[in-house]
Design a protein around this motif. Structure first.
Motif, short mmCIF file in Angstrom:
data_model
loop_
_atom_site.label_atom_id
_atom_site.label_comp_id
_atom_site.label_asym_id
_atom_site.label_seq_id
_atom_site.Cartn_x
_atom_site.Cartn_y
_atom_site.Cartn_z
N UNK A 135 -27.09 -3.29 -13.14
CA UNK A 135 -27.64 -3.64 -14.45
C UNK A 135 -26.57 -3.50 -15.53
N UNK A 136 -25.75 -2.49 -15.43
CA UNK A 136 -24.69 -2.31 -16.43
C UNK A 136 -23.69 -3.47 -16.38
N UNK A 137 -23.34 -3.91 -15.18
CA UNK A 137 -22.42 -5.06 -15.08
C UNK A 137 -23.07 -6.32 -15.63
N UNK A 138 -24.35 -6.51 -15.30
CA UNK A 138 -25.05 -7.69 -15.81
C UNK A 138 -25.15 -7.66 -17.34
N UNK A 139 -25.35 -6.46 -17.89
CA UNK A 139 -25.41 -6.33 -19.34
C UNK A 139 -24.09 -6.73 -19.99
N UNK A 140 -22.98 -6.39 -19.35
CA UNK A 140 -21.68 -6.79 -19.89
C UNK A 140 -21.53 -8.31 -19.84
N UNK A 141 -21.97 -8.92 -18.75
CA UNK A 141 -21.94 -10.39 -18.67
C UNK A 141 -22.75 -10.98 -19.82
N UNK A 142 -23.94 -10.43 -20.05
CA UNK A 142 -24.82 -10.97 -21.10
C UNK A 142 -24.15 -10.86 -22.46
N UNK A 143 -23.53 -9.72 -22.75
CA UNK A 143 -22.86 -9.53 -24.04
C UNK A 143 -21.66 -10.47 -24.17
N UNK A 144 -20.87 -10.56 -23.10
CA UNK A 144 -19.64 -11.34 -23.16
C UNK A 144 -19.92 -12.83 -23.32
N UNK A 145 -21.03 -13.30 -22.76
CA UNK A 145 -21.34 -14.73 -22.81
C UNK A 145 -22.37 -15.08 -23.86
N UNK A 146 -22.97 -14.07 -24.50
CA UNK A 146 -24.01 -14.32 -25.49
C UNK A 146 -25.31 -14.81 -24.88
N UNK A 147 -25.54 -14.47 -23.61
CA UNK A 147 -26.75 -14.91 -22.92
C UNK A 147 -27.90 -13.95 -23.25
#
Length: 230
Positions: A135-147
């Motif tokens: 979940x922490x890795x996915x959260x970083x993806x979400x922040x980095x891509x604005x998803x």
């Protein structure tokens, strides 16, 4: 599941995407032509996940894009739900956790595949430690891509973990509220209903919890989502 910008740049596909977000899966499918096989597969898989209707049409749509990372991601989702709800039918793929890991190798899908892999790790393997890291890795993806849609899913499950595994109810409820607010901002009605019912289940008994539960169940009944409407 792909980021919205894969479809919103195309006016025709954007309409279907917005109808999908509203839980109007049939209307969305009517707008899709033969060149939008990926979006068709996504919509049919999402409809199956929420309605738990017969899986054959979703599998057929995913088979139409066989060989792609998105097909791997969607089949892993179908198999995850088959196992989670012990649904009838033959296995759709092998271990969905492994399927999500394969899909995550595609940069376009890495955030969503990582998130779904974390859910499957938590719920099928009962592994809270590795799921939390996912979940922490996915959260970083979400922040980095604005998803923002991906973020709404991630914080929903982080909220559950904060409450149930970490014993931090205040933080968990704050995360559940954020998930609800993000989904509402996107007009994602099926996901909003799920977030309302999840939040209601963690709040003290009273008017707010009752109202959230009642509104969420009403939406679920309207959209034909059996596991949320009871």
């Amino acid at each position: 599941m792909t980021p919205d910008d894969a479809y919103l740049a195309d006016p025709g596909l954007a309409k279907a995407r917005h109808l999908q977000r509203a839980g109007q899966w049939g209307a969305a499918l009517e707008l899709i032509d033969g060149n939008a096989s990926e979006l068709r597969a996504e919509i049919l898989v999402e409809r199956h996940v929420f309605r738990l209707d017969p899986v054959d049409e979703a599998v057929e749509a995913v088979d139409a894009i066989a060989g792609t990372a998105l097909a791997t991601l969607l089949k892993a989702q179908l198999e995850y739900w088959r196992q989670l709800f012990t649904l009838d039918g033959e296995p759709i793929m092998d271990d969905p956790v492994a399927g999500f890991a394969r899909a995550a190798q595609d940069a376009r899908l890495a955030g969503w595949a990582t998130f779904h892999g974390a859910i499957a790790t938590e719920n099928l393997h009962d592994d809270g430690v590795n799921s939390a890291a996912g979940y922490q890795r996915a959260a970083r993806f979400a922040r980095d891509t604005g998803d923002v849609f991906l973020e709404s899913y991630v914080v929903r499950h982080q909220g559950d973990q904060a409450i149930n595994r970490e014993g931090d109810r205040e933080r968990g409820i704050a995360l559940l509220r954020r998930s609800l607010q993000l989904r509402a901002a996107l007009g994602a009605r099926p996901q909003v209903a799920a977030a309302q019912i999840a939040l209601a289940g963690e709040l003290p008994a009273g008017p707010e919890a009752d109202e959230l539960r009642e509104i969420g169940r009403r939406t679920a009944r309207e959209l034909g989502i059996p596991w949320l409407s009871e």
